[in-house]
Scaffold this active site. Structure first.
Site, PDB file in Angstrom:
ATOM      1  N   LEU A 149       4.282  -0.852  -0.504  1.00 27.14           N
ATOM      2  CA  LEU A 149       3.261  -2.025  -0.186  1.00 27.14           C
ATOM      3  C   LEU A 149       2.842  -2.011   1.336  1.00 27.14           C
ATOM      4  O   LEU A 149       3.784  -1.354   2.155  1.00 27.14           O
ATOM      5  CB  LEU A 149       4.034  -3.371  -0.334  1.00 27.14           C
ATOM      6  CG  LEU A 149       5.120  -3.886   0.131  1.00 27.14           C
ATOM      7  CD1 LEU A 149       4.765  -4.348   1.933  1.00 27.14           C
ATOM      8  CD2 LEU A 149       5.528  -5.026  -0.464  1.00 27.14           C
ATOM      9  N   ALA A 251     -10.223   7.382  13.643  1.00 25.00           N
ATOM     10  CA  ALA A 251      -9.558   7.259  15.130  1.00 25.00           C
ATOM     11  C   ALA A 251      -9.254   5.949  15.771  1.00 25.00           C
ATOM     12  O   ALA A 251      -9.983   5.163  15.570  1.00 25.00           O
ATOM     13  CB  ALA A 251     -10.504   8.105  15.873  1.00 25.00           C
ATOM     14  N   CYS A 259       6.920   1.196   9.816  1.00 25.74           N
ATOM     15  CA  CYS A 259       7.281   2.496   9.003  1.00 25.74           C
ATOM     16  C   CYS A 259       6.756   3.596   9.597  1.00 25.74           C
ATOM     17  O   CYS A 259       7.986   4.622   9.670  1.00 25.74           O
ATOM     18  CB  CYS A 259       6.507   2.046   7.706  1.00 25.74           C
ATOM     19  SG  CYS A 259       7.189   0.782   6.658  1.00 25.74           S
TER      20      CYS A 259
END
Ligand SMILES: NC(=O)c1ccc[n+]([C@@H]2O[C@H](COP(=O)([O-])OP(=O)(O)OC[C@H]3O[C@@H](n4cnc5c(N)ncnc54)[C@H](O)[C@@H]3O)[C@@H](O)[C@H]2O)c1
Length: 430
Positions: A149, A251, A259
């Site tokens: 998720l 960009a 994470c």
């Protein structure tokens, strides 16, 4: 569900919404107290409503008493944090192993112990060994069920996943896991059953690949600036190729969050440990660090080569919009560098203050972009919150001491900014 952070709480709430009986456990009493009052301790759109619905239906409970929650459970999910271990870049498994020991003591009857946290290859087997050592009588299997998720879209991602990955050995554990995810299986969401090691590897490989796309386009962006190309066109032209895809080709100021930084770091350590260096991922990390530093240089250039005595308005502090998560956000590199250079920095973020206040000392937190810009020598856009996408640029430029803009998310363009009275506009890769 052990751990009620971004993953544990969302997973627990969504499993209860599937109709399962769920008990969410956290060792932080204040989190559990909030949840018991119906309050959500994190900012995650839509979570409060689903939580309330399932508490009202009597399927969702909260406690600090891990043993009581584990007693009689068909499955126990470990969803505690796996941050970077201080000093060496490995994943810190302290919380996972502590949870495994606590679970071991509390197991009654056959239980599947599922690791949802992102963990290095081999961890599920270590969890099994830990449980067996702590409670040789325990009747259990382990399963690996990494979570994909995204914060800010977590409910939707959990309810409508691209896939569910289940690493499992043996039919009994597989049947329990199949039962838990049956509501998704019935709606044809792909469920990938595999072995423990592959499941663990899938999560790291997936995150490393996404981080690679980001660093790739960021490095191309730096080149675009030199050769006079526009990275937005380049990314679109590349991404329309179905083999490449448009996503994660924006960009910007470099990836952050809870994470990618820690998972890319952990994967490179796993590779080195096994004598198979992950050179691409190592380069991805180096490029990301350089990208964040490059953003600081952009702002210095815009300010005429020095930050000393300048006032800078920064829009956005969280690592992306629609979350209050500040972990490894690019703002944590950029803002201190601006302050270090002698600037006074005002930050506007719809959700960043709670976490950001302690992480960004010396910053003035302001509620409103127009107030922040008044008298400022530069405007820096760091996070593309919706409320920053349609600002009145004329009003902003008129109120600034020096109307210059570093748009590090490319949400505006030079023509629009200059027409609105800005003297200089600097995007990324354009
Ligand atoms: N945040 C994300 O977007 C995301 C996405 C996919 C996977 N993951 C992975 O999921 C895991 C959890 O991440 P998170 O962001 O939810 O972490 P988090 O830090 O937000 O939450 C972890 C929670 O676990 C609790 N906890 C720790 N040890 C405990 C114990 N022994 N008993 C009870 N509670 C305990 C903590 O108090 C905390 O509330 C990590 O491995 C992460 O890599 C995170």
């Amino acid at each position: 569900m052990i751990g009620t952070g971004y993953v544990g709480l969302v997973s627990g709430v969504c499993f209860s919404d599937f109709g399962h009986e769920v008990i969410c456990v956290d060792k932080m009493p204040e989190k559990i107290a909030k949840l018991e009052r119906g309050e959500v301790p994190i900012y995650e759109p839509g979570l409060e409503v689903v939580l309330a619905r399932n508490v009202a239906a009597g399927r969702l409970h909260f406690t600090t008493d891990l043993a009581a929650a584990v007693d009689g459970a068909d499955a126990v999910f470990i969803a505690v944090g796996t941050p970077t271990r201080r000093g060496d870049g490995h994943a810190d498994l302290t919380y996972v192993m502590a949870a495994a020991e606590d679970i071991a003591q509390a197991l009654t009857g056959y239980t599947v112990v599922v690791t949802k946290s992102t963990v290095p290859v081999g961890t599920n087997r270590k969890v099994a060994e830990t449980i067996l050592a702590a409670n040789p009588q325990a009747e259990f299997d382990v399963a690996s069920n990494p979570e994909f998720l995204r914060e800010g879209a977590a409910i939707d991602d959990f309810m409508k996943p691209d896939r569910v990955v289940i690493g499992v050995e043996g039919d009994r554990a597989r049947a329990v896991m199949g039962g838990i995810y049956r509501p998704l299986y019935l709606r044809d969401f792909p469920i990938v059953y595999t072995d423990l090691e592959s499941a663990e590897m899938i999560k790291y490989a997936a995150n490393a690949f996404l981080a690679t796309k980001i660093s790739f386009i960021n490095e191309i962006a730096a080149l675009c600036e030199r050769v006079g190309a526009d990275v937005k066109s380049v990314a679109r032209g590349m991404g329309l190729d179905g083999r490449i895809g448009q996503k994660f080709l924006h960009a910007g100021p470099g990836y952050g969050g809870s994470c990618f930084p820690k998972d890319t770091s952990a994967l490179t350590r796993i590779g080195q440990e096994h004598g198979v260096p992950q050179r691409i991922v190592e380069a991805v990390i180096t490029v990301n660090d350089a990208t964040k530093r490059r953003m600081v240089d952009k702002v210095i250039d815009l300010c005429g080569g020095t930050l000393s005595g300048k006032t800078i308005a920064v829009l956005g502090a969280t690592f992306k919009p629609e979350t209050d998560d500040m972990r490894d956000a690019p703002s944590l590199t950029v803002v201190p560098a601006l302050i270090g250079g002698g600037a006074q920095v005002r930050v506007v973020d719809p959700q960043g203050l709670k976490e950001g206040e302690a992480l960004l000392p010396g910053v003035d937190w302001v509620d409103d972009p127009y107030v922040a810009s008044t008298g400022a020598d530069a405007l820096v856009i760091l996070t593309e919150w919706n409320e920053f996408r349609a600002l009145d640029l004329k009003r902003l430029s008129a109120s600034m001491a020096q109307p210059v803009m570093a748009d590090l998310r490319n949400i505006y363009n030079a023509e629009t900014a200059l027409n609105a009275g800005f003297k200089a506009y600097e995007g990324v890769g354009r």
